[in-house]
Design a protein around this motif. Structure first.
Motif, short mmCIF file in Angstrom:
data_model
loop_
_atom_site.label_atom_id
_atom_site.label_comp_id
_atom_site.label_asym_id
_atom_site.label_seq_id
_atom_site.Cartn_x
_atom_site.Cartn_y
_atom_site.Cartn_z
N TRP A 105 0.83 -1.21 0.00
CA TRP A 105 0.00 0.00 0.00
C TRP A 105 0.86 1.25 0.00
CZ3 TRP A 105 -5.29 0.64 -0.24
CH2 TRP A 105 -5.77 1.93 -0.01
N PHE A 106 1.93 1.25 0.80
CA PHE A 106 2.74 2.45 0.94
C PHE A 106 3.53 2.77 -0.33
CE2 PHE A 106 2.36 0.84 5.36
CZ PHE A 106 1.57 1.87 5.85
N VAL A 107 3.84 1.74 -1.12
CA VAL A 107 4.52 1.99 -2.39
C VAL A 107 3.61 2.75 -3.34
CG1 VAL A 107 5.61 0.90 -4.39
CG2 VAL A 107 5.96 -0.07 -2.10
N GLY A 108 2.36 2.27 -3.47
CA GLY A 108 1.41 2.97 -4.32
C GLY A 108 1.08 4.35 -3.79
N TYR A 109 0.97 4.45 -2.46
CA TYR A 109 0.65 5.73 -1.84
C TYR A 109 1.76 6.75 -2.12
CZ TYR A 109 -1.49 8.74 1.71
OH TYR A 109 -2.12 9.76 2.36
N LEU A 110 3.01 6.29 -2.09
CA LEU A 110 4.13 7.17 -2.38
C LEU A 110 4.05 7.70 -3.81
CD1 LEU A 110 6.76 8.32 -1.17
CD2 LEU A 110 7.95 6.33 -2.14
N ILE A 111 3.69 6.83 -4.74
CA ILE A 111 3.51 7.27 -6.13
C ILE A 111 2.41 8.32 -6.19
CG2 ILE A 111 2.79 6.53 -8.44
CD1 ILE A 111 3.97 3.77 -7.79
N GLY A 112 1.32 8.10 -5.49
CA GLY A 112 0.22 9.05 -5.47
C GLY A 112 0.60 10.40 -4.91
N THR A 113 1.42 10.41 -3.85
CA THR A 113 1.82 11.69 -3.26
C THR A 113 2.69 12.49 -4.21
OG1 THR A 113 3.74 10.66 -2.16
CG2 THR A 113 1.70 10.80 -0.92
N PHE A 114 3.52 11.81 -5.02
CA PHE A 114 4.35 12.52 -5.99
C PHE A 114 3.53 13.03 -7.18
CE2 PHE A 114 8.04 10.07 -4.16
CZ PHE A 114 8.65 11.19 -3.62
N LEU A 115 2.40 12.38 -7.44
CA LEU A 115 1.53 12.85 -8.52
C LEU A 115 0.64 14.00 -8.08
CD1 LEU A 115 0.35 9.44 -10.06
CD2 LEU A 115 1.98 11.06 -11.05
N THR A 116 0.43 14.13 -6.77
CA THR A 116 -0.49 15.14 -6.24
C THR A 116 -0.18 16.56 -6.69
OG1 THR A 116 -0.97 13.76 -4.31
CG2 THR A 116 -1.51 16.10 -4.14
N PRO A 117 1.08 17.04 -6.60
CA PRO A 117 1.35 18.41 -7.04
C PRO A 117 0.99 18.65 -8.49
CG PRO A 117 3.20 17.56 -5.78
CD PRO A 117 2.29 16.41 -6.05
N TYR A 118 1.25 17.66 -9.36
CA TYR A 118 0.92 17.84 -10.78
C TYR A 118 -0.58 18.00 -10.96
CZ TYR A 118 0.08 16.88 -15.67
OH TYR A 118 -0.36 16.96 -16.97
N PHE A 119 -1.35 17.10 -10.37
CA PHE A 119 -2.80 17.17 -10.53
C PHE A 119 -3.37 18.42 -9.87
CE2 PHE A 119 -2.54 12.42 -11.04
CZ PHE A 119 -3.02 12.40 -12.34
N CYS A 120 -2.94 18.71 -8.65
CA CYS A 120 -3.52 19.83 -7.90
C CYS A 120 -3.17 21.18 -8.51
CB CYS A 120 -3.05 19.79 -6.45
SG CYS A 120 -3.89 18.53 -5.48
N ASP A 121 -1.92 21.35 -8.94
CA ASP A 121 -1.48 22.66 -9.42
C ASP A 121 -1.81 22.90 -10.89
OD1 ASP A 121 -0.53 23.27 -6.93
OD2 ASP A 121 1.54 22.71 -7.35
N ASN A 122 -1.96 21.82 -11.66
CA ASN A 122 -2.27 21.98 -13.08
C ASN A 122 -3.75 21.81 -13.40
OD1 ASN A 122 0.48 22.18 -14.68
ND2 ASN A 122 0.80 20.64 -13.10
N LEU A 123 -4.39 20.90 -12.73
CA LEU A 123 -5.80 20.63 -13.01
C LEU A 123 -6.73 21.24 -11.97
CD1 LEU A 123 -5.54 16.86 -14.02
CD2 LEU A 123 -5.44 18.87 -15.50
N GLY A 124 -6.22 21.48 -10.78
CA GLY A 124 -7.06 22.03 -9.72
C GLY A 124 -7.41 20.97 -8.69
N PRO A 242 -11.78 28.89 -4.26
CA PRO A 242 -11.52 30.28 -4.63
C PRO A 242 -10.04 30.64 -4.61
CG PRO A 242 -12.60 30.15 -2.48
CD PRO A 242 -12.67 28.80 -3.09
N LYS A 243 -9.28 30.09 -3.68
CA LYS A 243 -7.85 30.42 -3.61
C LYS A 243 -7.11 29.91 -4.84
CE LYS A 243 -6.54 31.11 1.21
NZ LYS A 243 -5.66 30.66 2.31
N PHE A 244 -7.45 28.71 -5.29
CA PHE A 244 -6.79 28.19 -6.48
C PHE A 244 -7.11 29.05 -7.70
CE2 PHE A 244 -6.86 25.62 -10.35
CZ PHE A 244 -5.58 25.11 -10.35
N LEU A 245 -8.38 29.41 -7.85
CA LEU A 245 -8.80 30.21 -9.00
C LEU A 245 -8.17 31.60 -8.97
CD1 LEU A 245 -12.56 29.19 -9.02
CD2 LEU A 245 -10.84 28.52 -10.71
N LEU A 246 -8.06 32.18 -7.79
CA LEU A 246 -7.52 33.54 -7.67
C LEU A 246 -6.01 33.56 -7.82
CD1 LEU A 246 -8.11 36.55 -7.00
CD2 LEU A 246 -7.71 35.95 -4.61
N ILE A 247 -5.33 32.68 -7.09
CA ILE A 247 -3.87 32.75 -7.02
C ILE A 247 -3.20 31.93 -8.13
CG2 ILE A 247 -1.87 32.29 -5.56
CD1 ILE A 247 -3.64 32.81 -3.14
N ASN A 248 -3.68 30.72 -8.36
CA ASN A 248 -3.05 29.88 -9.38
C ASN A 248 -3.52 30.21 -10.78
OD1 ASN A 248 -3.06 28.37 -6.73
ND2 ASN A 248 -1.74 27.01 -7.91
#
Length: 544
Positions: A105-124, A242-248
């Motif tokens: 589980w922790f191996v997959g979770y680690l992959i997910g945490t590294f993907l989080t910035p891409y998804f959150c900052d680019n897609l919202g 709102p913070k993502f839409l305003l700042i990012n």
């Protein structure tokens, strides 16, 4: 020229008083049947349902093996017997097999945490949640197929897929809750994420008992399909934060619409946007786009961001013992208790955890984050010491073994009432918008690696050294982290993020953060004047 939050509020108040008589606001309505629109009860309800459905795969899927491990062992044995292996898998081989099955589980979770910035900052934040919950649905279906058709390899893959989804969804959910809710509810809604997570763990341990669904693996695993569907459905109508839409995204109009969706239509919304602008670019220019690795380099090179990472990592290190106990409490207790009592004790531990988390919702905004984190962290360490002492004294006085169950329940209660929830969301209250998803992912990534290492070696170490193994694995590291937090952790309750960041910069940056704050003030000045000019233009158009 510098703009403080008070000067922005004063300027905004003068502008609004001359350009908004309240008539326009009354005529406007917020669209969407799920829109909280300023109704705090509805906002908390939406956040609670979203948190429960999103956290279900991680909490439920990692807890039902605790009480149903014997059924899994029987099915795996039967599978290998049908494949021609006489006698099935040996007990020693199953120990390592099962340990890998759990801790992958922790191996997959680690992959997910590294993907989080891409998804959150680019897609919202919203799209990241939608994607992660779709992945969770796939993992839930595969786990059901794996146990129904006796293919443990499919179940193994399902845990990897589900863990990747959880790695993405957990970070995305914390960011979403922190950014969509007002400051006075930020702690409560963030707390909901961990409280619902604890609730799903309780359901997993309870449903995994032999008296419930512990002997019916298709039902036990198939249950997780329905929350994944609920999570997907509830995310669809929600607005981006709102913070993502305003700042990012630099989209003030969309940010205002999102603010109205969550907090209602009021004349104070423009002031709230200006307050959010104080977070903008405190660590870099607006048009500078970073890769994930550039972001990591920036975090490690800037003292206040580096300190936020260390503080977040130390907070999570205190609670790293929750995973070995969630996975293995029944196994560990069976050394001194019957299987039935061990299952009931594990369930009592999780119920104490959940009940404490419900009570924690009542105190999270009454006491400081720092006070609760450090105080309850110390109590959590004491509970581990009580478990060790009870185990060592059993040869001297046999009834002292019940002290292990008391210690386990105390461990769950101190974790649930505030320690666990605060440890998971404190990082997002220490970091500006630009670096928030990167720092949070780094913290969760470090924590995931520590979880994997400790969870993987806990059972072998316990087998060889007994409860004394908890001292170097859990107690001593937690004590060191508590000392570090006592010295460096600032209070964040009731404070805007930019204020906390300013404190970290003043304490840890050589220039006191003045250069960065001046950049932020210049950007804010231009934005504020442009916004006021836009309002004045609308006023003139109406008068014309």
């Amino acid at each position: 020229m510098s703009f403080s939050s008070s000067s922005v509020s004063s300027l905004r108040a003068r502008t609004m008083s001359s350009s908004d008589d309240g008539i326009t606001l009354k005529k406007r309505t917020v669209k969407g049947c799920c829109a909280p629109a300023g109704n705090k009860v509805k906002l908390l309800l939406v956040c609670g349902i979203l948190s429960c459905a999103t956290n279900f795969p991680e909490g439920y899927c990692n807890s039902y093996p605790n009480t149903s491990h014997q059924t899994f062992q029987n099915e795996i044995n039967e599978t290998y017997i049908e494949r021609g292996k006489e006698g099935g898998i040996s007990e020693n081989a199953f120990t390592w097999y099962w340990s890998l099955m759990l801790n992958i589980w922790f191996v997959g979770y680690l992959i997910g945490t590294f993907l989080t910035p891409y998804f959150c900052d680019n897609l919202g934040r919203k799209k990241a949640l939608f994607i992660s919950n779709c992945i969770a649905l796939l993992g839930a279906i595969l786990s059901f197929v794996g146990v129904t058709f006796y293919v443990p390899e499919v179940f193994f893959v399902s845990r990897i897929i589900a863990s990747i989804s959880s790695g993405i969804s957990f970070g995305s959910l914390i960011l979403f809750l922190q950014e969509a809710t007002p400051t006075e509810l930020r702690g409560v809604t963030s707390f909901l994420s961990e409280s619902t997570f604890i609730m799903t763990m309780g359901l997993g341990i309870g449903f995994g008992m032999d008296a419930v669904f512990g002997t019916n693996l298709p039902v036990l695993t198939g249950i997780s399909i329905f929350p994944a569907i609920v999570a997907i459905v509830i995310v669809i109508p929600l607005h981006e934060t709102p913070k993502f839409l305003l700042i990012n995204r630099n989209d003030r109009e969309a940010a205002l619409a999102s603010l109205e969706y969550y907090r209602g239509i009021t004349s104070e919304n423009e002031e709230v946007l200006e307050e959010m602008m104080l977070e903008k670019e405190v660590s870099g220019p607006d048009d500078e786009k970073m890769t994930i690795w550039q972001g990591v380099k920036e975090v490690l090179s800037m003292p206040h961001l580096r300190m936020a990472f260390f503080l977040g990592a130390a907070s999570l290190q205190i609670i790293v013992g929750i995973w070995p106990i969630v996975y293995l409490s029944t196994d560990l207790l069976e050394d001194n208790f019957s299987p039935e009592i061990s299952q009931l004790a594990s369930f009592a531990f999780m119920m104490a955890d959940f009940i404490a988390s419900v009570l924690g919702l009542l105190i999270i905004e009454r006491f400081g984050r720092r006070t609760l984190l450090i105080g309850l962290g110390a109590a959590n360490v004491v509970s581990l010491c009580l478990y060790i002492a009870s185990d060592l004294l059993i040869p001297v006085w046999d009834p002292i073994r019940w002290g292990q169950i008391v210690a386990l329940i105390l461990f769950g209660a101190t974790y649930g009432i505030a320690l666990g929830p605060i440890a998971y969301f404190i990082t997002s209250e220490l970091v500006p918008q630009r670096s928030r998803s990167i720092v949070q992912s780094m913290v969760l990534g470090f924590n995931t690696m520590m979880n994997f290492i400790l969870s993987f070696i806990t059972l072998p170490c316990y087998t060889y050294f007994g409860a004394l193994s908890f001292l170097p694995l859990l107690v001593i590291p937690s004590c060191l982290c508590l000392i570090f937090l006592f010295i460096y952790l600032p209070e964040t309750r009731g404070r805007e993020v930019h204020d906390v960041v300013d404190q970290l910069m003043e304490r840890h940056n050589k220039d006191g953060g003045n250069k960065i704050r001046n950049i932020s003030s210049s950007v804010l000045s231009a934005s504020s004047l442009a916004s006021i000019g836009s309002i004045d233009k609308k006023k003139n158009d109406v008068e014309a």
